[in-house]
Design a protein around this motif. Structure first.
Motif, PDB file in Angstrom:
ATOM      1  N   ARG A   1      -4.907   5.549   8.450  1.00 48.45           N
ATOM      2  CA  ARG A   1      -6.155   5.383   7.706  1.00 48.45           C
ATOM      3  C   ARG A   1      -5.857   5.084   6.239  1.00 48.45           C
ATOM      4  O   ARG A   1      -4.961   5.653   5.650  1.00 48.45           O
ATOM      5  N   ALA A   2      -6.644   4.206   5.682  1.00 46.25           N
ATOM      6  CA  ALA A   2      -6.507   3.840   4.268  1.00 46.25           C
ATOM      7  C   ALA A   2      -7.241   4.859   3.406  1.00 46.25           C
ATOM      8  O   ALA A   2      -8.343   5.295   3.748  1.00 46.25           O
ATOM      9  N   ALA A   3      -6.626   5.227   2.296  1.00 50.04           N
ATOM     10  CA  ALA A   3      -7.248   6.137   1.342  1.00 50.04           C
ATOM     11  C   ALA A   3      -7.999   5.328   0.280  1.00 50.04           C
ATOM     12  O   ALA A   3      -7.789   4.119   0.145  1.00 50.04           O
ATOM     13  N   ASP A   4      -8.854   6.004  -0.465  1.00 45.61           N
ATOM     14  CA  ASP A   4      -9.570   5.325  -1.545  1.00 45.61           C
ATOM     15  C   ASP A   4      -8.605   4.661  -2.521  1.00 45.61           C
ATOM     16  O   ASP A   4      -8.856   3.553  -2.986  1.00 45.61           O
ATOM     17  N   THR A   5      -7.495   5.333  -2.821  1.00 45.96           N
ATOM     18  CA  THR A   5      -6.523   4.750  -3.751  1.00 45.96           C
ATOM     19  C   THR A   5      -5.903   3.478  -3.184  1.00 45.96           C
ATOM     20  O   THR A   5      -5.606   2.549  -3.931  1.00 45.96           O
ATOM     21  N   ASP A   6      -5.723   3.412  -1.870  1.00 41.29           N
ATOM     22  CA  ASP A   6      -5.201   2.198  -1.233  1.00 41.29           C
ATOM     23  C   ASP A   6      -6.189   1.041  -1.396  1.00 41.29           C
ATOM     24  O   ASP A   6      -5.803  -0.082  -1.699  1.00 41.29           O
ATOM     25  N   ARG A   7      -7.477   1.330  -1.205  1.00 43.68           N
ATOM     26  CA  ARG A   7      -8.503   0.290  -1.352  1.00 43.68           C
ATOM     27  C   ARG A   7      -8.604  -0.173  -2.804  1.00 43.68           C
ATOM     28  O   ARG A   7      -8.723  -1.366  -3.078  1.00 43.68           O
ATOM     29  N   ILE A   8      -8.539   0.760  -3.734  1.00 47.90           N
ATOM     30  CA  ILE A   8      -8.592   0.406  -5.161  1.00 47.90           C
ATOM     31  C   ILE A   8      -7.390  -0.453  -5.531  1.00 47.90           C
ATOM     32  O   ILE A   8      -7.508  -1.455  -6.235  1.00 47.90           O
ATOM     33  N   GLN A   9      -6.215  -0.081  -5.039  1.00 44.71           N
ATOM     34  CA  GLN A   9      -5.007  -0.863  -5.339  1.00 44.71           C
ATOM     35  C   GLN A   9      -5.126  -2.278  -4.787  1.00 44.71           C
ATOM     36  O   GLN A   9      -4.756  -3.243  -5.458  1.00 44.71           O
ATOM     37  N   MET A  10      -5.645  -2.435  -3.567  1.00 46.21           N
ATOM     38  CA  MET A  10      -5.797  -3.770  -3.000  1.00 46.21           C
ATOM     39  C   MET A  10      -6.798  -4.579  -3.828  1.00 46.21           C
ATOM     40  O   MET A  10      -6.593  -5.771  -4.045  1.00 46.21           O
ATOM     41  N   ALA A  11      -7.867  -3.953  -4.281  1.00 47.10           N
ATOM     42  CA  ALA A  11      -8.838  -4.651  -5.129  1.00 47.10           C
ATOM     43  C   ALA A  11      -8.153  -5.171  -6.389  1.00 47.10           C
ATOM     44  O   ALA A  11      -8.393  -6.307  -6.825  1.00 47.10           O
ATOM     45  N   GLN A  12      -7.269  -4.367  -6.982  1.00 43.13           N
ATOM     46  CA  GLN A  12      -6.539  -4.800  -8.170  1.00 43.13           C
ATOM     47  C   GLN A  12      -5.575  -5.941  -7.855  1.00 43.13           C
ATOM     48  O   GLN A  12      -5.451  -6.892  -8.628  1.00 43.13           O
ATOM     49  N   LEU A  13      -4.909  -5.880  -6.706  1.00 43.10           N
ATOM     50  CA  LEU A  13      -4.009  -6.969  -6.304  1.00 43.10           C
ATOM     51  C   LEU A  13      -4.776  -8.269  -6.086  1.00 43.10           C
ATOM     52  O   LEU A  13      -4.324  -9.346  -6.480  1.00 43.10           O
ATOM     53  N   LEU A  14      -5.932  -8.175  -5.456  1.00 46.67           N
ATOM     54  CA  LEU A  14      -6.749  -9.361  -5.235  1.00 46.67           C
ATOM     55  C   LEU A  14      -7.260  -9.935  -6.556  1.00 46.67           C
ATOM     56  O   LEU A  14      -7.336 -11.150  -6.728  1.00 46.67           O
ATOM     57  N   THR A  15      -7.582  -9.058  -7.494  1.00 45.69           N
ATOM     58  CA  THR A  15      -8.013  -9.510  -8.823  1.00 45.69           C
ATOM     59  C   THR A  15      -6.872 -10.247  -9.516  1.00 45.69           C
ATOM     60  O   THR A  15      -7.084 -11.287 -10.144  1.00 45.69           O
TER      61      THR A  15
ATOM     62  N   MET B   1       0.834  -1.166   0.000  1.00 47.48           N
ATOM     63  CA  MET B   1       0.000   0.000   0.000  1.00 47.48           C
ATOM     64  C   MET B   1       0.886   1.238   0.000  1.00 47.48           C
ATOM     65  O   MET B   1       2.083   1.144   0.122  1.00 47.48           O
ATOM     66  N   SER B   2       0.292   2.410  -0.077  1.00 46.56           N
ATOM     67  CA  SER B   2       1.104   3.605  -0.207  1.00 46.56           C
ATOM     68  C   SER B   2       1.993   3.838   1.003  1.00 46.56           C
ATOM     69  O   SER B   2       3.034   4.447   0.891  1.00 46.56           O
ATOM     70  N   ASN B   3       1.593   3.381   2.168  1.00 36.75           N
ATOM     71  CA  ASN B   3       2.408   3.481   3.369  1.00 36.75           C
ATOM     72  C   ASN B   3       2.531   2.081   3.960  1.00 36.75           C
ATOM     73  O   ASN B   3       2.086   1.821   5.068  1.00 36.75           O
ATOM     74  N   GLY B   4       3.120   1.160   3.221  1.00 39.97           N
ATOM     75  CA  GLY B   4       3.093  -0.248   3.567  1.00 39.97           C
ATOM     76  C   GLY B   4       3.934  -0.649   4.754  1.00 39.97           C
ATOM     77  O   GLY B   4       3.784  -1.736   5.269  1.00 39.97           O
TER      78      GLY B   4
ATOM     79  N   ALA C   1       2.762  -0.155  -3.145  1.00 38.92           N
ATOM     80  CA  ALA C   1       2.334   0.522  -4.365  1.00 38.92           C
ATOM     81  C   ALA C   1       3.482   0.666  -5.349  1.00 38.92           C
ATOM     82  O   ALA C   1       4.573   1.060  -4.977  1.00 38.92           O
ATOM     83  N   PRO C   2       3.250   0.358  -6.615  1.00 34.36           N
ATOM     84  CA  PRO C   2       4.259   0.629  -7.614  1.00 34.36           C
ATOM     85  C   PRO C   2       4.384   2.142  -7.801  1.00 34.36           C
ATOM     86  O   PRO C   2       3.485   2.878  -7.422  1.00 34.36           O
ATOM     87  N   ALA C   3       5.503   2.566  -8.371  1.00 36.43           N
ATOM     88  CA  ALA C   3       5.734   4.002  -8.536  1.00 36.43           C
ATOM     89  C   ALA C   3       4.613   4.676  -9.308  1.00 36.43           C
ATOM     90  O   ALA C   3       4.248   5.796  -9.034  1.00 36.43           O
ATOM     91  N   SER C   4       4.022   3.974 -10.299  1.00 36.15           N
ATOM     92  CA  SER C   4       2.972   4.584 -11.102  1.00 36.15           C
ATOM     93  C   SER C   4       1.633   4.572 -10.396  1.00 36.15           C
ATOM     94  O   SER C   4       0.783   5.395 -10.669  1.00 36.15           O
ATOM     95  N   GLY C   5       1.386   3.633  -9.497  1.00 34.13           N
ATOM     96  CA  GLY C   5       0.178   3.551  -8.674  1.00 34.13           C
ATOM     97  C   GLY C   5      -1.097   4.000  -9.344  1.00 34.13           C
ATOM     98  O   GLY C   5      -1.079   4.641 -10.374  1.00 34.13           O
ATOM     99  N   PRO C   6      -2.259   3.675  -8.777  1.00 35.06           N
ATOM    100  CA  PRO C   6      -3.521   4.083  -9.363  1.00 35.06           C
ATOM    101  C   PRO C   6      -3.893   5.499  -8.942  1.00 35.06           C
ATOM    102  O   PRO C   6      -4.843   5.704  -8.215  1.00 35.06           O
TER     103      PRO C   6
END
Length: 193
Positions: free
Chosen positions: A12-26, A1-4, A69-74
């Motif tokens: 607190r998790a941000a929306d981008t953190d939740r979206i990134q985890m959804a992509q990782l789970l996918t 995550m962005s602050n892993g 999070a990768p450097a390009s991140g969502p």
């Protein structure tokens, strides 16, 4: 995550953190590391997560899945998209990036927008659908939150869209159909072969 790092785990998790985890789970489900029912369960938990720690626990047992999070991140939503079917058809299925704004037009044609396997790049998505003497179907996964504001004139614009999971992306579907239809259906994901 962005602050892993673990010292940031209670942040607190941000929306981008939740979206990134959804992509990782996918990714994990696509690689066969998660059964479909477990994937959907973890996805609901990812969207409801309040802290980075909660998100990290969702992928801790998945070998080879990066949790940082990768450097390009969502960071930025996919560009606005137009799907057009004039006496023809369109399909958007499988894994694809859902833009913040999507417009679909079916004129004497038809189309399918399948959001079940898609990656969301924004937490609020707007789909504007127009069907004139044509038809469209929008397939929704169970956890997605939906707000339907379309109108059917001598045609149909489905309004049957119940609430999804807390924290999951929200899709607002608006538009109209004239002698046509816009069908909105919740459908479970199928196990990948």
């Amino acid at each position: 995550m962005s602050n892993g790092a673990s010292r940031f785990g209670s942040m607190r998790a941000a929306d981008t953190d939740r979206i990134q985890m959804a992509q990782l789970l996918t990714d994990a489900a696509a690689q066969g590391l998660l059964e479909m029912s477990e994937y959907e369960d973890r996805l609901k938990k990812a969207y409801a997560a309040q802290t980075i720690d909660e998100l990290d626990r969702l992928s801790a047992d998945l070998p080879g899945i990066a949790t940082t999070a990768p450097a390009s991140g969502p960071g930025r939503p996919a560009p606005s998209t137009l799907l057009l079917a004039i006496m023809s058809g369109f399909e958007r299925r499988g894994r694809w990036n859902v833009p913040k704004r999507l417009t679909s037009v079916a004129l004497f044609g038809g189309g399918v927008i399948d959001l079940r396997y898609a990656d969301f790049t924004a937490t609020d998505v707007e789909i504007t659908s127009y069907s004139i003497c044509g038809g469209q179907t929008i397939l929704l996964p169970p956890e997605l939150n939906v707000d339907v504001r379309g109108v059917g004139v001598m045609g149909a614009f489905d309004r049957d869209a119940d609430e999804g999971s807390p924290g999951a992306p929200r899709v607002t579907i608006r538009g109209f159909s004239l002698w046509g239809s816009v069908g909105i259906k919740r459908k479970k994901r199928k196990a990948q072969q």
